[in-house]
Design a protein around this motif. Structure first.
Motif, PDB file in Angstrom:
ATOM      1  N   GLY A  23      41.476 -55.963  37.305  1.00 53.64           N
ATOM      2  CA  GLY A  23      41.597 -56.486  38.680  1.00 53.64           C
ATOM      3  C   GLY A  23      40.059 -57.112  38.822  1.00 53.64           C
ATOM      4  N   ASP A  24      39.201 -56.785  39.976  1.00 55.27           N
ATOM      5  CA  ASP A  24      37.973 -57.215  40.241  1.00 55.27           C
ATOM      6  C   ASP A  24      36.896 -56.178  39.926  1.00 55.27           C
ATOM      7  N   CYS A  25      37.432 -55.182  38.991  1.00 58.42           N
ATOM      8  CA  CYS A  25      36.324 -54.262  38.640  1.00 58.42           C
ATOM      9  C   CYS A  25      35.857 -54.674  37.126  1.00 58.42           C
ATOM     10  N   THR A  26      34.726 -54.320  36.896  1.00 55.82           N
ATOM     11  CA  THR A  26      34.103 -54.554  35.448  1.00 55.82           C
ATOM     12  C   THR A  26      33.643 -53.160  35.037  1.00 55.82           C
ATOM     13  N   MET A  27      33.800 -53.100  33.658  1.00 57.17           N
ATOM     14  CA  MET A  27      33.056 -51.807  32.915  1.00 57.17           C
ATOM     15  C   MET A  27      32.366 -52.709  32.049  1.00 57.17           C
ATOM     16  N   PHE A  28      31.155 -52.508  31.848  1.00 62.99           N
ATOM     17  CA  PHE A  28      30.148 -53.367  31.324  1.00 62.99           C
ATOM     18  C   PHE A  28      29.994 -52.836  29.508  1.00 62.99           C
ATOM     19  N   LYS A  64      36.946 -31.618  22.442  1.00 60.05           N
ATOM     20  CA  LYS A  64      36.154 -32.063  23.776  1.00 60.05           C
ATOM     21  C   LYS A  64      35.766 -33.434  23.703  1.00 60.05           C
ATOM     22  N   ALA A  65      35.523 -34.178  24.742  1.00 60.01           N
ATOM     23  CA  ALA A  65      35.092 -35.514  24.869  1.00 60.01           C
ATOM     24  C   ALA A  65      34.029 -35.865  26.170  1.00 60.01           C
ATOM     25  N   GLU A  66      33.248 -36.511  25.877  1.00 58.73           N
ATOM     26  CA  GLU A  66      32.550 -37.148  26.959  1.00 58.73           C
ATOM     27  C   GLU A  66      32.351 -38.618  26.924  1.00 58.73           C
ATOM     28  N   PHE A  67      32.454 -39.242  28.276  1.00 59.93           N
ATOM     29  CA  PHE A  67      32.684 -40.587  28.635  1.00 59.93           C
ATOM     30  C   PHE A  67      31.208 -41.109  29.311  1.00 59.93           C
ATOM     31  N   GLU A  68      30.899 -42.253  29.103  1.00 62.81           N
ATOM     32  CA  GLU A  68      29.844 -42.680  30.091  1.00 62.81           C
ATOM     33  C   GLU A  68      29.836 -44.278  29.819  1.00 62.81           C
ATOM     34  N   ALA A  69      29.650 -44.683  31.128  1.00 60.91           N
ATOM     35  CA  ALA A  69      29.836 -46.354  31.384  1.00 60.91           C
ATOM     36  C   ALA A  69      29.102 -46.402  32.525  1.00 60.91           C
ATOM     37  N   VAL A  70      28.900 -47.889  32.555  1.00 59.76           N
ATOM     38  CA  VAL A  70      28.395 -48.648  33.824  1.00 59.76           C
ATOM     39  C   VAL A  70      29.815 -49.409  34.473  1.00 59.76           C
ATOM     40  N   VAL A  71      30.068 -49.282  35.603  1.00 58.79           N
ATOM     41  CA  VAL A  71      31.024 -49.943  36.278  1.00 58.79           C
ATOM     42  C   VAL A  71      30.686 -50.539  37.693  1.00 58.79           C
ATOM     43  N   THR A  72      31.148 -51.676  38.155  1.00 62.37           N
ATOM     44  CA  THR A  72      31.159 -52.359  39.210  1.00 62.37           C
ATOM     45  C   THR A  72      32.377 -53.016  39.782  1.00 62.37           C
ATOM     46  N   HIS A 101      42.828 -46.093  22.959  1.00 62.58           N
ATOM     47  CA  HIS A 101      43.417 -47.199  23.939  1.00 62.58           C
ATOM     48  C   HIS A 101      43.182 -46.869  24.991  1.00 62.58           C
ATOM     49  N   LEU A 102      42.737 -47.570  26.136  1.00 59.83           N
ATOM     50  CA  LEU A 102      42.631 -47.395  27.594  1.00 59.83           C
ATOM     51  C   LEU A 102      43.658 -48.227  28.307  1.00 59.83           C
ATOM     52  N   ASP A 103      44.416 -47.279  29.173  1.00 61.54           N
ATOM     53  CA  ASP A 103      45.172 -48.144  30.239  1.00 61.54           C
ATOM     54  C   ASP A 103      44.177 -48.016  31.515  1.00 61.54           C
ATOM     55  N   ASP A 104      44.160 -49.061  32.255  1.00 56.69           N
ATOM     56  CA  ASP A 104      43.154 -49.096  33.279  1.00 56.69           C
ATOM     57  C   ASP A 104      43.423 -49.865  34.492  1.00 56.69           C
ATOM     58  N   ARG A 105      43.310 -49.590  35.604  1.00 58.10           N
ATOM     59  CA  ARG A 105      43.530 -50.308  36.814  1.00 58.10           C
ATOM     60  C   ARG A 105      42.245 -50.365  37.673  1.00 58.10           C
ATOM     61  N   CYS A 106      42.321 -51.256  38.689  1.00 58.98           N
ATOM     62  CA  CYS A 106      41.163 -51.149  39.611  1.00 58.98           C
ATOM     63  C   CYS A 106      42.039 -51.642  41.062  1.00 58.98           C
TER      64      CYS A 106
END
Length: 147
Positions: free
Chosen positions: A45-50, A62-70, A142-147
């Motif tokens: 959509g109009d979201c961005t994961m850098f 166990k898993a850890e996630f880190e991202a910058v999004v806008t 594999h990511l399934d993602d939506r905004c």
């Protein structure tokens, strides 16, 4: 044994004792882990994961996630589901959200980041878990993602 040899042995024993946690028994095994990092920006959509967003999984499930999004819109949200896949791309299972307060208790596979202000970049951290018996087979995410 000379006095200097006794002093050296005593110092060595103190250094070794300080390096071993109290109550340690048995042998320590190094935790195996692997990090998947996205080299390019992702858009939904109009979201961005850098670029640089990453999941780090370990052999304990166990898993850890880190991202910058806008987002280009105020009061938006990034929704993400993570599939674990084998070498051929077959789905092995799903990452489960291990965060204490789930955004949607009915779907533990969902990860959500609220993006209230379109002028801001947000650091998104999340904790996941998966069945550790899948660890030897996991070779892709594999990511399934939506905004």
């Amino acid at each position: 044994m000379t006095n200097s040899q006794r002093v050296i042995r005593a110092v060595f024993a103190v250094v070794i004792a300080a390096a071993v946690p109290m109550g340690f028994a048995g042998s320590a095994q190094a935790e195996e882990s692997f990090t998947w990092e996205w080299k390019h920006d992702r858009h939904a959509g109009d979201c961005t994961m850098f670029a640089g967003a990453k999941w780090t999984l370990n052999d304990k499930g166990k898993a850890e996630f880190e991202a910058v999004v806008t987002s280009g819109s105020n009061f938006d949200a990034w929704l993400m589901w993570v599939q674990l896949r084998d070498e051929q791309g077959n789905v092995l299972g799903w990452m489960r959200n291990a965060d204490r307060f789930l955004p949607d208790p009915g779907d533990r596979r969902k990860f959500v980041m609220g993006l209230d202000d379109k002028s801001q970049r947000y650091v998104w951290t999340a904790h996941g878990e998966f069945d550790s018996v899948l660890w030897p087979k996991v070779s892709q995410l594999h990511l399934d993602d939506r905004c």
